[in-house]
Write a protein that holds these residues in place. Sequence first.
Motif, mmCIF file in Angstrom:
data_model
loop_
_atom_site.group_PDB
_atom_site.id
_atom_site.type_symbol
_atom_site.label_atom_id
_atom_site.label_comp_id
_atom_site.label_asym_id
_atom_site.label_seq_id
_atom_site.Cartn_x
_atom_site.Cartn_y
_atom_site.Cartn_z
ATOM 1 N N UNK A 255 42.068 19.020 -7.281
ATOM 2 C CA UNK A 255 41.321 17.839 -7.724
ATOM 3 C C UNK A 255 40.228 17.475 -6.716
ATOM 4 N N UNK A 256 40.496 17.692 -5.448
ATOM 5 C CA UNK A 256 39.537 17.333 -4.413
ATOM 6 C C UNK A 256 38.354 18.287 -4.370
ATOM 7 N N UNK A 257 38.621 19.570 -4.647
ATOM 8 C CA UNK A 257 37.579 20.580 -4.438
ATOM 9 C C UNK A 257 37.128 21.286 -5.712
ATOM 10 N N UNK A 258 37.872 21.143 -6.804
ATOM 11 C CA UNK A 258 37.543 21.884 -8.003
ATOM 12 C C UNK A 258 37.463 20.999 -9.228
ATOM 13 N N UNK A 259 37.456 21.638 -10.383
ATOM 14 C CA UNK A 259 37.482 20.940 -11.659
ATOM 15 C C UNK A 259 38.908 21.005 -12.169
ATOM 16 N N UNK A 260 39.681 19.977 -11.856
ATOM 17 C CA UNK A 260 41.122 20.034 -12.086
ATOM 18 C C UNK A 260 41.634 18.705 -12.609
ATOM 19 N N UNK A 261 42.722 18.825 -13.378
ATOM 20 C CA UNK A 261 43.380 17.641 -13.914
ATOM 21 C C UNK A 261 43.383 17.643 -15.422
ATOM 22 N N UNK A 262 43.495 16.449 -15.983
ATOM 23 C CA UNK A 262 43.444 16.303 -17.425
ATOM 24 C C UNK A 262 42.000 16.407 -17.903
ATOM 25 N N UNK A 263 41.833 16.472 -19.213
ATOM 26 C CA UNK A 263 40.484 16.576 -19.768
ATOM 27 C C UNK A 263 39.610 15.408 -19.326
ATOM 28 N N UNK A 264 40.167 14.204 -19.331
ATOM 29 C CA UNK A 264 39.382 13.031 -18.950
ATOM 30 C C UNK A 264 38.904 13.125 -17.499
ATOM 31 N N UNK A 265 39.778 13.582 -16.614
ATOM 32 C CA UNK A 265 39.392 13.732 -15.212
ATOM 33 C C UNK A 265 38.272 14.754 -15.054
ATOM 34 N N UNK A 266 38.415 15.879 -15.733
ATOM 35 C CA UNK A 266 37.423 16.946 -15.602
ATOM 36 C C UNK A 266 36.089 16.528 -16.201
ATOM 37 N N UNK A 289 45.812 36.129 -17.457
ATOM 38 C CA UNK A 289 46.789 36.207 -18.546
ATOM 39 C C UNK A 289 46.833 34.931 -19.390
ATOM 40 N N UNK A 290 46.281 33.837 -18.880
ATOM 41 C CA UNK A 290 46.421 32.534 -19.529
ATOM 42 C C UNK A 290 45.212 32.233 -20.413
ATOM 43 N N UNK A 291 45.177 32.858 -21.583
ATOM 44 C CA UNK A 291 44.059 32.637 -22.493
ATOM 45 C C UNK A 291 44.090 31.233 -23.093
ATOM 46 N N UNK A 292 45.272 30.603 -23.128
ATOM 47 C CA UNK A 292 45.348 29.224 -23.607
ATOM 48 C C UNK A 292 44.569 28.270 -22.707
ATOM 49 N N UNK A 293 44.394 28.663 -21.464
ATOM 50 C CA UNK A 293 43.624 27.837 -20.526
ATOM 51 C C UNK A 293 42.168 27.747 -20.982
ATOM 52 N N UNK A 294 41.597 28.861 -21.406
ATOM 53 C CA UNK A 294 40.239 28.846 -21.938
ATOM 54 C C UNK A 294 40.161 27.964 -23.175
ATOM 55 N N UNK A 295 41.179 28.058 -24.016
ATOM 56 C CA UNK A 295 41.213 27.256 -25.231
ATOM 57 C C UNK A 295 41.242 25.767 -24.906
ATOM 58 N N UNK A 296 42.004 25.383 -23.866
ATOM 59 C CA UNK A 296 42.043 23.982 -23.450
ATOM 60 C C UNK A 296 40.645 23.479 -23.105
ATOM 61 N N UNK A 299 38.403 23.313 -26.237
ATOM 62 C CA UNK A 299 38.823 22.308 -27.220
ATOM 63 C C UNK A 299 38.733 20.880 -26.701
ATOM 64 N N UNK A 300 39.083 20.669 -25.430
ATOM 65 C CA UNK A 300 39.240 19.302 -24.931
ATOM 66 C C UNK A 300 38.173 18.861 -23.934
ATOM 67 N N UNK A 301 37.470 19.802 -23.324
ATOM 68 C CA UNK A 301 36.480 19.437 -22.303
ATOM 69 C C UNK A 301 35.056 19.637 -22.792
ATOM 70 N N UNK A 302 34.725 20.837 -23.192
ATOM 71 C CA UNK A 302 33.339 21.177 -23.528
ATOM 72 C C UNK A 302 32.751 20.285 -24.630
#
Length: 306
Positions: A255-266, A289-296, A299-302
């Motif tokens: 959270x301090x150095x990257x784009x991390x957290x919930x959609x609202x935080x990011x 391996x975590x393609x669902x991460x891209x989907x998140x 779907x929720x950020x972009x």
Amino acid sequence: MRFRIFTEPQQGGTYDDILAVAQATEKLGFDAFFRSDHYLSMGGDGYPGPTDAWTTLAGLARETERIRLGTLVSSVTYRPPGILAIQVAQVDQMSGGRVELGLGTGWFAEEHAAYGIPFPAKRFGMLEEQLEIVTGLWETPLGDRYSFAGEHYELIDSPALPKPVQESIPVIVGGGGATRTPAMAARFATEFNLPFPDFADVAGKFAGVRSACEAIGRNPAELVYSAAFVAVGGSTEADVARRAAAIGREPAELREHGLAGTAAEIVDRIGALEADGVECVYLQMLDLQDLDHLDFFAREVVPQLS
């Protein structure tokens, strides 16, 4: 705001792993798929071993249709500039004109030692000459010849072939240097990238590049201003913690150095970056391996920032 997926396959991944991420990148509507250009894992065993960046991108050029493809960034130590110009132009042809070249000095001494790659102590001069040579070869009119004589490289009467499909392949120059990097970006780059900057430094670094452009009479608005950050998000705090653990990181540090957290935080964090002048964000996805991460993110950020 444009969003690009950025991967680090040297940490462990096959071509098929990379292909799956690239095809998900395209399906989910991201602008581009980029990969690092490294040959040694930075922690861990890196199994099953590295994949070559431009070999990978050549494959992806034939197995994707829309997304742009590139490196963030290739090192000047890996390839002579004439060979690099040929490789990138060929992959541009193979992709129908979707390639971008990120080029830098290189920094990872251990990978050079591991694979017998020379690693000169001074590399900024190499970078400046490579940028001039690669762009010079591409821009030489058909039928003309290109020659160059510098401290590090000499080309004599080159036919300057093959030519890329794009009239001008985008060139990305990045880094946190105060003087030489902005000057090279102003002279050669289509895009200036800040790799993993401190958030407080972004506006000032961009201002330095704009000043360098003005010093040579270039309109600073001609450049794209981008930044790359590790990305770890989730719909719940449990998702964030799980994904952070999968890459060996802590949620608080991310959270301090990257784009991390919930959609609202990011979304809030990227909004602040946009106010500081960021026009394009590279989302560093470390778990192939975590393609669902891209989907998140798709779907929720972009959608909240496009």
